[in-house]
Design an enzyme around this catalytic site. Structure first.
Site, PDB file in Angstrom:
ATOM      1  CG  ASP A 271      -1.565   1.217   1.588  1.00  0.00           C
ATOM      2  OD1 ASP A 271      -2.209   1.766   0.676  1.00  0.00           O
ATOM      3  OD2 ASP A 271      -1.472   1.683   2.754  1.00  0.00           O
TER       4      ASP A 271
ATOM      5  CG  ASP B  27      -1.940   7.373   1.149  1.00  0.00           C
ATOM      6  OD1 ASP B  27      -0.936   7.753   0.520  1.00  0.00           O
ATOM      7  OD2 ASP B  27      -3.105   7.688   0.828  1.00  0.00           O
TER       8      ASP B  27
HETATM    9 MG    MG Z   1      -2.724   2.958   3.815  1.00  0.00          MG
END
Ligand code: MG
Length: 203
Positions: free
Chosen positions: A33, A35
């Site tokens: 991922d 963020d």
């Molecule tokens: Mg995230």
């Protein structure tokens, strides 16, 4: 009530010990991922374009308001190791600012581990699935594009809800608020190996 992380049961057939450099000791694909997994912000909320890099400064971009964007400190060496081991690297993000995220990965400059030229972060990613929606879709796309079986995928993500990808057979390692570092990377690898019934022999 606090939510518990899914636990990994002991492998039914016991463990097979392999050397650390045995290809079986490594997943074929590692996905991240973005963020709060690779950088410590939400790119769609905390970053105001345009973004830029000052000269050839490493692992740092700055936005219109002076907000910095950097990978967590140990991320560059983790990406470099995955590349050296020829492991497929994917990004799986549900940000609502996919173009900005791609632009950031294209601008962010990382140190070269092998003493060559510095490298743009984006060059480490063999596959990028960056758009809003359930991560089930992201992983179905990654599987479709690469042909890599789900049980050969290890995924790092900070959001508990994304454990839903484990229903496909992917192994997910939850990322704590401190982000991705070497210790967590090793925990993820252990979790994946345990599911595969593999133990790395340390001489
Ligand atoms: Mg995230």
């Amino acid at each position: 009530m606090p939510r518990k992380r899914p636990t990994t049961p002991e492998p039914v057939g016991g463990y097979r010990e392999v050397n650390e450099n045995d290809p079986d000791a490594w997943p074929l694909l590692v996905a991240f991922d973005l963020d709060y997994t690779l950088w410590d912000l939400w790119i769609d909320t905390h970053i105001s374009p345009p973004i830029k890099r000052n000269g050839d400064v490493l692992n740092q971009l700055v936005d219109r308001r002076g907000q910095d964007l950097s990978f967590y400190r140990e991320v560059p060496s983790i990406l470099s190791e995955l590349k050296r081991r020829r492991i497929h690297v994917a990004a799986a993000s549900r940000t609502s600012a996919p173009e900005l995220a791609r632009e950031a990965l294209g601008l962010l400059l990382l140190p070269s581990e092998e003493g060559g030229d510095h490298v743009r972060a984006i060059t480490y990613f063999n596959t990028m699935e960056i758009y809003p929606g359930s991560k089930l879709r992201h992983f179905k796309e990654i599987h479709r594009k690469t042909g890599i079986p789900y049980d050969q995928m290890l995924f790092f993500d900070d959001e508990h809800r994304n454990f839903e990808v484990e229903s496909l057979g992917v192994t997910m390692q939850l990322v704590p608020p401190s982000g991705t570092d070497r210790k967590l990377y090793n925990e993820g690898l252990s979790r994946w190996r345990k599911r595969k019934g593999i133990r790395v022999a340390h001489e």
